[in-house]
Design a protein around this motif. Structure first.
Motif, short mmCIF file in Angstrom:
data_model
loop_
_atom_site.label_atom_id
_atom_site.label_comp_id
_atom_site.label_asym_id
_atom_site.label_seq_id
_atom_site.Cartn_x
_atom_site.Cartn_y
_atom_site.Cartn_z
N THR A 275 0.85 -1.19 0.00
CA THR A 275 0.00 0.00 0.00
C THR A 275 0.88 1.24 0.00
O THR A 275 1.71 1.43 0.90
CB THR A 275 -0.92 0.04 1.23
OG1 THR A 275 -1.72 -1.14 1.25
CG2 THR A 275 -1.82 1.25 1.18
N GLU A 557 -4.04 -1.32 9.44
CA GLU A 557 -5.19 -1.68 8.60
C GLU A 557 -6.45 -1.80 9.44
O GLU A 557 -6.44 -2.45 10.50
CB GLU A 557 -4.94 -3.01 7.87
CG GLU A 557 -3.77 -2.99 6.90
CD GLU A 557 -3.41 -4.39 6.45
OE1 GLU A 557 -3.48 -4.64 5.23
OE2 GLU A 557 -3.08 -5.24 7.30
N THR A 599 -10.08 1.38 -0.89
CA THR A 599 -9.16 1.77 0.18
C THR A 599 -9.22 3.28 0.35
O THR A 599 -9.40 4.02 -0.62
CB THR A 599 -7.71 1.35 -0.15
OG1 THR A 599 -7.30 1.99 -1.37
CG2 THR A 599 -7.62 -0.16 -0.32
N THR A 615 -4.25 2.28 6.39
CA THR A 615 -5.15 2.05 5.27
C THR A 615 -6.52 1.62 5.79
O THR A 615 -6.60 0.75 6.66
CB THR A 615 -4.61 0.96 4.33
OG1 THR A 615 -3.34 1.38 3.81
CG2 THR A 615 -5.56 0.71 3.16
N TYR A 617 -10.21 0.02 4.81
CA TYR A 617 -10.98 -0.72 3.82
C TYR A 617 -12.47 -0.45 4.05
O TYR A 617 -12.97 -0.61 5.16
CB TYR A 617 -10.71 -2.23 3.93
CG TYR A 617 -9.27 -2.61 3.78
CD1 TYR A 617 -8.66 -2.64 2.54
CD2 TYR A 617 -8.50 -2.94 4.90
CE1 TYR A 617 -7.32 -2.99 2.40
CE2 TYR A 617 -7.17 -3.29 4.78
CZ TYR A 617 -6.58 -3.32 3.53
OH TYR A 617 -5.26 -3.66 3.40
#
Length: 793
Positions: A275, A557, A599, A615, A617
């Motif tokens: 990422t 994440e 994302t 990041t 989602y």
């Protein structure tokens, strides 16, 4: 759209150039004057030495054959097993009537060999005849479905090419249990219809429908089936699934029960997940290798009773199911912070375990069906409820595999409850057929999410109350000797209330009313079976996707839902052309508010400040866009080999992406190629070998950055005198399937590679007697339950 209509016009122009073609209409009857369907018609040279063309009669005993004018005179031959073949001399263009006499030979003395598989147009799709074809000799229903145009099978997962997971009906009864599909015996399947543009009677969220029609099995007394599935994914423990089904028939009554247990572990590995994120103040690159193991245990018990006579049918079924999940994830992450000041690359080792103890669900179903002459009406009452699930996640990280850094503990859960009723009425009207009805569902769901205090995120305690009222009307009739039309309209009124900690939140609640028209016109055009259809459909977010709960994936994440997600609506127009074993499908889809994963940057919900290096989602509504696609399906039969070749090309138009500051406007098309091979061998042995290849393509906001190769192989054999014992050995992902995709936004670009190892499965099943229960309840909560199960990945 202009290109599509231009293509239709060109096809019509090509057809109109064939001025030398001659249509010969043949109708075949028996001695009693009844039409004979599925009789073979051959056009032969006048000396009988050469077959010019041929076909099979329709349900009304008729068939139209096309030959060249200069070939007259010719011989028309009609034949069918059990009748004596008959020839008629043809010297001009007219209608020919052929009467076949029953043969004196006993059918038992004849050796029947299936030589071709016939397809015909139906409203919204294509029907494939299975009986008396090579597909009827295969070992299981999944092998049969692999030979049906547009159907894709991976393991026991059924999809329709370009149309996702279908709703499945068996003898016009909605399939509510996957075991109903597994238990179908190929030699009893009559026809399989694949509807890519379903009519108004189906749920507006149904993108495709598969309808399977079988021949009825007779018998009384006790019957049943016992089955054992064993499967093993490379580097995983052996999985197993025993299954037992029993039915006792006494006159008009059926008493039935079934038991199923499943224990399976799967491995997923992501060799690379990279990422690249960027804001005005910071920039970073996170790259990781992840391995994920998941163990699922499921048990299911069903009991029921059914009554059926000539005018009515009624039944009750109760199903209790429970599942338990344990999963483990191990990751190796490197984080490179490029701005505001470059920092040394940090490496983190992480491990997490998620435990979900046993949680049960209950689903009673009651139905009543009544026939009034040629009309029938059916009412279904349905209820579904689960207990409150509790998933606990414990995660630890460290710069070494000693995981010396502090860990976190999170928990979340959900409870689902719904009730519904459905009414369906159908019968002949004004020379056609009318179907109408409606359904009502009521939903009350609860969710909670508690995150570790060190993450500084708010907890979740919400309720979701929903009511849906749907009404539909659909009418079908012939409009010419070889043409028919189907038109329908479906209305859905939805009220959704979002309750946060006991207080109604009007900003996150909504009420919508939608109309979904359908139209299909089908018939024969210049000797080509043709259908033009239009349909609109809806795709509602899953209940989990509507919850603004943050789910912890790793240090960098997170996942989150959005209660303001809109329903996605598609408008689809399709043109289907079919002749002999070749079918072409052209389609245009206009999508509005398409649901797509994305994302994004992680904005702190309490401070509104972007947290760098993380990041997020999430699922978003994509901007309106178009999609054009073309598919060519060839299904010839070559003795004992029955291949199906499929080529599909599609392209999105107007679905633009941002790769940081660069706007990508011209997306690549998607090309998908597949070959499904069915081989029927002596000794009751059948083989399947399927290969799919996608060299390039784009799907929503994802781009395939490497070719995708999928595969499936199977060999099966039927044993014993009555073929009651069946053994099957299969292997999927024979070539170690790898999926590589790129997802780009204004603030991040994610590139991931997933490796799917091979899976080997062995099945042994034994059935005794042949009668099955005649339960015809369809349920009324399928679309609701689908939204409960979706969105947990």
């Amino acid at each position: 759209m202009r290109r599509l209509f231009l293509l239709i016009s060109l096809l019509m122009m090509v057809g109109s150039l064939d001025v030398s073609a001659l249509d010969l209409r043949v109708v075949v009857y028996d001695e009693a004057g009844e039409p004979i369907p599925y009789a073979t018609i051959k056009v032969k040279s006048i000396d009988g030495s050469k077959v010019l063309t041929g076909g099979v009669t329709r349900d009304d005993g008729s068939f139209t054959l096309q030959i060249e004018q200069h070939q007259l005179p010719v011989l028309l031959e009609a034949s069918l097993i059990g009748f004596t073949p008959k020839e008629v001399r043809c010297e001009s263009s007219t209608d020919y009537k052929i009467i076949l006499q029953e043969s004196a030979l006993e059918l038992a003395e004849l050796s029947v060999t299936a030589s071709r598989i016939t397809h015909r147009m139906v409203a919204g799709g294509i029907s494939t005849s299975i009986e008396a074809s090579p597909l009827a000799n295969l070992s299981d229903v999944y092998s049969v479905l692999r030979g049906v145009p547009l159907v894709e099978i991976e393991g026991t997962e059924v999809r329709v090419a370009g149309k996702g997971t279908p709703i499945i009906y068996i003898n016009d009864r909605l399939m509510t249990d996957p075991n109903q599909l597994r238990n179908l015996k190929p030699y009893l399947i009559r026809d399989i219809e694949v509807l890519t543009n379903p009519g108004a009677r189906y749920s507006s969220s149904a993108e495709s429908v598969i309808k399977i029609y079988t021949k009825r099995e007779q018998g009384t007394g006790l019957s049943g089936e016992v089955k054992l599935d064993l499967n093993n994914q490379i580097s995983s423990p052996m999985g197993y699934q025993p299954y037992l089904r029993l039915n006792y028939r006494l006159n008009n009554w059926d008493f039935f029960t079934s038991v199923m247990y499943k224990d399976e572990q799967t491995n997923h590995s992501f060799p690379s997940l990279r990422t690249h994120g960027k804001t005005d103040q910071s920039e970073w690159i996170n790259q990781s290798t992840t391995k994920h193991k998941e163990g699922v245990q499921t048990q299911e018990y069903t009991i029921g009773v059914n009554y059926e006579d000539e005018v009515q049918s009624a039944g009750f079924r109760y199903r209790i199911a429970a599942d338990k999940e344990d999963s483990w994830m191990f990751s190796d992450l490197t984080s490179n912070h490029l701005r505001p000041t470059p920092e040394a690359v940090e490496r983190y080792f992480g491990k997490s375990q998620t435990l979900k103890p046993w949680n049960a669900s209950h689903r009673p179903n009651l139905y009543y069906l009544r026939r009034f002459g040629d009309w029938k009406a059916q009412i279904d009452l349905d209820y579904f409820q689960t207990g409150m699930s509790h998933s606990t996640e414990r995660a630890a990280e460290g710069h070494t595999e000693a995981y010396e850094l502090s860990g976190v503990e999170n928990s979340h859960g959900a409870k689902y409850q719904s009730a519904g009723g459905r009414l369906d009425i159908s019968g002949p009207l004004w020379g056609g057929r009318l179907e109408m009805g409606g359904e009502y569902t009521k939903v009350h769901n609860r969710f909670y999410n508690h995150l570790d205090a060190s993450l500084s995120l708010t907890d979740l305690d919400t309720e979701q109350r929903e009511q849906l009222l749907a009404l539909y009307l659909e009418y079908q009739r012939k409009i010419a000797s070889e043409w028919s039309a189907t038109a329908g309209l479906r209305m859905e009124h939805l009220e959704n209330k979002y309750i946060d900690k006991g207080v109604l939140d009007p900003d996150k609640s909504h009420t919508t009313t939608n109309l979904f028209p359908t139209l299909a016109v089908s018939g024969r055009l210049w000797g080509v079976r043709t259908e033009l259809s239009f349909r609109s459909r809806i795709n509602r977010p899953s209940y989990v996707q509507l919850q603004p709960q943050y789910l912890y994936v790793s240090r960098y994440e997170y996942k989150v839902g959005d209660p303001n997600l809109k329903d996605a609506i598609d408008y689809s127009t399709s043109l289907t052309l079919s002749k002999s074993w070749l079918t072409t499908i052209l389609s245009h889809i206009y999508s509005r508010d398409c649901l797509t994963p994305e994302t994004a940057l992680f904005t702190d919900p309490t401070t509104g400040v972007v947290r760098p290096y993380i990041t997020l989602y999430k699922t978003v509504n994509a901007p309106p866009h178009h999609a054009l696609s073309a598919a060519i399906v060839a299904s010839p039969t070559i003795k004992w080999w029955k291949p199906t070749f499929t080529l599909r090309l599609s392209k999105m138009i107007g679905y633009d992406l941002w790769n940081f500051e660069e706007r990508i406007t011209n997306r690549k098309p998607t090309l998908a190629l597949s070959v499904a091979n069915q081989l029927t061998l002596p000794g009751e042995i059948s083989m399947v070998f399927n290969v799919g290849y996608t060299p390039f393509g784009n799907e929503d906001n994802m781009e395939f950055t490497a070719p995708i190769l999928t595969s499936y192989a199977e060999i099966s054999k039927q044993w014993l005198k009555e073929k009651n014992l069946l053994t099957t050995l299969s292997i999927s992902n024979l070539f170690n399937t790898t999926h590589s995709v790129r997802t780009a936004t204004r603030y991040s670009v994610m590139e991931s590679t997933e490796h799917v190892p091979p899976r080997i499965a062995f099945t042994i099943s034994y059935r005794f007697n042949s009668s099955k229960d005649k339960y015809q309840g369809t349920g009324a909560l399928e679309s609701v339950i689908d939204r409960m199960n979706a969105g947990h990945d």
